[in-house]
Design a protein around this motif. Structure first.
Motif, PDB file in Angstrom:
ATOM      1  N   VAL A 216       0.864  -1.419   0.014  1.00 38.26           N
ATOM      2  CA  VAL A 216      -0.208   0.248  -0.142  1.00 38.26           C
ATOM      3  C   VAL A 216       1.036   1.620  -0.312  1.00 38.26           C
ATOM      4  N   GLY A 217       0.498   1.970  -0.917  1.00 35.99           N
ATOM      5  CA  GLY A 217       1.075   3.174  -1.060  1.00 35.99           C
ATOM      6  C   GLY A 217       2.437   3.492  -2.188  1.00 35.99           C
ATOM      7  N   ALA A 218       2.626   1.981  -2.478  1.00 33.60           N
ATOM      8  CA  ALA A 218       3.575   1.936  -3.754  1.00 33.60           C
ATOM      9  C   ALA A 218       3.398   1.507  -4.926  1.00 33.60           C
ATOM     10  N   PRO A 219       3.786   2.595  -6.077  1.00 33.97           N
ATOM     11  CA  PRO A 219       3.034   2.067  -7.164  1.00 33.97           C
ATOM     12  C   PRO A 219       3.781   0.620  -7.733  1.00 33.97           C
ATOM     13  N   ASP A 220       4.864   1.053  -7.478  1.00 30.19           N
ATOM     14  CA  ASP A 220       5.174  -0.533  -8.058  1.00 30.19           C
ATOM     15  C   ASP A 220       4.891  -1.741  -7.270  1.00 30.19           C
ATOM     16  N   ILE A 221       5.988  -3.436  -8.401  1.00 32.38           N
ATOM     17  CA  ILE A 221       5.072  -4.392  -7.751  1.00 32.38           C
ATOM     18  C   ILE A 221       6.858  -5.032  -7.863  1.00 32.38           C
ATOM     19  N   TRP A 222       6.913  -5.413  -6.302  1.00 33.22           N
ATOM     20  CA  TRP A 222       8.560  -6.103  -6.154  1.00 33.22           C
ATOM     21  C   TRP A 222       8.365  -7.388  -6.850  1.00 33.22           C
ATOM     22  N   SER A 223       9.258  -8.210  -7.620  1.00 33.26           N
ATOM     23  CA  SER A 223       9.576  -9.453  -7.854  1.00 33.26           C
ATOM     24  C   SER A 223      10.636 -10.191  -7.183  1.00 33.26           C
ATOM     25  N   VAL A 224      10.499 -10.600  -6.052  1.00 35.84           N
ATOM     26  CA  VAL A 224      11.682 -11.390  -4.900  1.00 35.84           C
ATOM     27  C   VAL A 224      11.578 -12.812  -5.546  1.00 35.84           C
ATOM     28  N   THR A 225      13.091 -13.328  -6.155  1.00 42.18           N
ATOM     29  CA  THR A 225      13.138 -14.812  -6.449  1.00 42.18           C
ATOM     30  C   THR A 225      14.649 -14.834  -5.250  1.00 42.18           C
ATOM     31  N   PHE A 226      14.130 -16.241  -4.651  1.00 44.56           N
ATOM     32  CA  PHE A 226      15.004 -16.141  -3.839  1.00 44.56           C
ATOM     33  C   PHE A 226      15.285 -18.299  -3.459  1.00 44.56           C
ATOM     34  N   GLY A 227      16.180 -18.575  -2.658  1.00 43.06           N
ATOM     35  CA  GLY A 227      17.103 -19.819  -3.103  1.00 43.06           C
ATOM     36  C   GLY A 227      18.078 -20.703  -2.283  1.00 43.06           C
ATOM     37  N   ALA A 228      18.575 -21.413  -1.968  1.00 42.11           N
ATOM     38  CA  ALA A 228      20.310 -21.366  -1.201  1.00 42.11           C
ATOM     39  C   ALA A 228      21.177 -20.722  -1.242  1.00 42.11           C
ATOM     40  N   GLY A 229      19.866 -19.423  -0.747  1.00 47.08           N
ATOM     41  CA  GLY A 229      20.606 -18.489   0.417  1.00 47.08           C
ATOM     42  C   GLY A 229      21.403 -17.415  -0.491  1.00 47.08           C
ATOM     43  N   ALA A 230      20.353 -16.875  -1.968  1.00 46.28           N
ATOM     44  CA  ALA A 230      20.579 -16.381  -3.056  1.00 46.28           C
ATOM     45  C   ALA A 230      19.597 -15.811  -3.306  1.00 46.28           C
ATOM     46  N   VAL A 231      18.885 -13.790  -3.388  1.00 47.48           N
ATOM     47  CA  VAL A 231      17.853 -13.252  -3.022  1.00 47.48           C
ATOM     48  C   VAL A 231      18.293 -12.347  -3.955  1.00 47.48           C
ATOM     49  N   HIS A 232      17.196 -12.177  -5.146  1.00 47.22           N
ATOM     50  CA  HIS A 232      17.014 -11.156  -6.136  1.00 47.22           C
ATOM     51  C   HIS A 232      16.056 -10.442  -6.327  1.00 47.22           C
ATOM     52  N   VAL A 233      15.952  -9.305  -6.280  1.00 43.54           N
ATOM     53  CA  VAL A 233      14.329  -8.171  -6.104  1.00 43.54           C
ATOM     54  C   VAL A 233      14.638  -7.545  -7.519  1.00 43.54           C
ATOM     55  N   VAL A 234      13.876  -6.642  -7.995  1.00 44.61           N
ATOM     56  CA  VAL A 234      12.964  -6.679  -8.749  1.00 44.61           C
ATOM     57  C   VAL A 234      12.381  -5.911  -8.477  1.00 44.61           C
TER      58      VAL A 234
END
Length: 346
Positions: A216-234
C-alpha cells in the motif's frame, strides 16, 4: 452426488498452539483422505529423508520458535506425529522436482493489481481454505491454506499493507537448512517489503520461491526470487507475468528445471499482457500453443490443477481482494483488508 469445490473460510486466532491446533482441525479430513494416500506423502515420510527433516526442524526452532510451535500444534490438530507433518511443510525443500505450479499477473500503477492462479494437487480441489489470521502480538493476515500446511506459501494479504503471492521454483543443487514455507510464513508478520527482503537475506538457505509483493502506497510491485541463500529483487513498473521458473541470471537462481507447462504459461501470458487482456481473463485462458494457463485436465503433465484464483487491488486506504472458485466469474469470497501498521502489543 456433486462434490463441492468451494473454498472454506475460517478465523485462526491466538498464540502458536491455538493457531496450529485450529489449522490442523480445519484440514484434518482432507489431509487423511487425500494427502496421506498420495505417493508424495509416502516419499516425504521415507526414512532416508529423516535426517534432513530433523536438521530443518532444529533450525526452525532456533530461528522461528513460534512457527515451530505452530507446526507442532498443527500436528496435534491433525492427530499425527510432528516429524511427518514438518516434512509435509518442507516438501519443496526435500524434493526439488515437486510439481507445485501457479501463475501470477503483476500490473503496477496508480492502483496496482496482483492476480494469481493457485495450482496444486487435483485431489485438493475444494479441500483448501482461507485462514483469517488473528495472531497474538503481530499483524493480522488472510492466507490461502492447504490441508496440513502453515499459511503463507500461496497468496496472502496482510494488515501491514502487503499483498504476497508465491510461485514454486525447481532449483537444483540446493542443500536446504530451513523450509521455504517457514520463511514465507514469517513474512506475514513483517511491517513492509524492505523487512521481508531483509528477513530472506538474513536466514539460512532454503529451496526456491518467486514472490510478487505489492505494498500500500507504492505504485511498483516487487519481484523477489530467492533460494539456496540467494535473493534477487526487481522493482517492477511495467506489467509482468510469472510462472514456475526463475527469470533471473546467475549461477544459483538460474540452476533450475523448467517444465513445459511453466514455459508455455509464461509465453502465452506475455502475449495476452501485450494485448491488454485483463488479469483474471489471463488466468482463465485455455488458448494458445502448448499447455494452458488455466489448468483443469486430469492428465496435466505436472500433476497440477487450478485450485483457486485470487486478485487484489492495492489502494491508498487498503487492499480489496477476491477469491474465485476456479473458472467462475463471480468471486466466492471477497473483502477489504484495512491497514494497521501498529502491532497489537505495540
Amino acid at each position: 452426488m456433486s462434490v463441492s469445490v468451494e473454498v472454506g473460510r475460517f478465523v485462526i486466532a491466538g498464540g502458536a498452539g491455538a493457531r496450529g491446533r485450529a489449522l490442523g482441525a480445519c484440514g484434518r479430513d482432507a489431509f487423511t483422505s487425500v494427502v496421506m494416500r498420495s505417493a508424495l506423502w509416502r516419499r516425504l515420510t521415507a526414512i532416508d529423508l529423516v535426517p534432513a527433516v530433523r536438521r530443518m526442524a532444529d533450525t526452525t526452532r532456533a530461528l522461528f520458535p513460534d512457527i515451530h510451535d505452530e507446526i507442532a500444534a498443527m500436528a496435534e490438530g491433525l492427530g499425527l506425529p510432528f516429524e511427518p507433518v514438518f516434512a509435509w511443510n518442507a516438501r519443496g525443500d526435500l524434493l526439488a522436482g515437486l510439481g507445485d505450479g501457479c501463475t501470477t499477473v503483476l500490473v503496477p500503477g496508480e492502483t496496482p493489481v496482483i492476480a494469481h492462479n493457485e495450482d496444486g494437487l487435483p485431489g485438493l480441489l475444494g479441500q483448501c481454505f482461507l485462514a483469517h489470521l488473528r495472531p497474538d502480538g503481530t499483524h493480522a493476515a488472510m492466507s490461502f491454506c492447504y490441508p496440513g500446511s502453515i499459511p503463507g506459501h500461496s497468496f496472502a494479504v496482510t494488515e501491514a499493507g502487503l499483498v504476497i503471492t508465491v510461485n514454486n521454483l525447481r532449483l537444483l543443487g540446493v542443500e536446504p537448512e530451513i523450509p521455504r514455507m517457514v520463511l514465507t510464513r514469517a513474512l506475514l508478520g513483517v511491517p513492509d517489503r524492505a523487512a521481508a527482503v531483509a528477513l530472506l537475506r538474513d536466514t539460512p538457505p532454503s529451496a526456491g520461491y518467486h514472490l510478487s509483493i505489492g505494498q500500500v502506497g507504492a505504485p511498483d510491485i516487487w519481484s523477489v526470487t530467492f533460494g539456496a541463500g540467494a535473493v534477487h529483487v526487481v522493482e517492477n513498473t511495467h506489467p509482468l507475468l510469472h510462472s514456475n521458473h526463475a527469470q533471473v541470471s546467475g549461477p544459483v537462481l538460474s540452476n533450475q528445471t523448467i517444465t513445459a507447462s511453466s514455459g508455455d504459461r509464461l509465453r502465452r501470458g506475455a502475449d495476452l499482457l501485450s494485448q491488454g487482456t485483463a488479469p483474471l481473463s489471463i488466468l482463465t485462458d485455455t488458448g494458445g500453443v502448448g499447455l494452458p494457463i488455466f489448468r483443469d485436465k486430469p492428465d496435466d503433465p505436472d500433476g497440477e490443477n487450478t485450485l483457486a484464483q485470487f486478485m487484489a487491488r492495492i489502494s491508498p486506504t487498503g487492499i480489496e481482494w477476491q477469491v474465485h472458485t476456479p473458472g467462475h466469474a463471480e468471486p466466492a469470497h471477497n473483502g477489504l483488508m484495512p491497514i494497521n501498521r501498529v502491532l497489537p502489543n505495540g
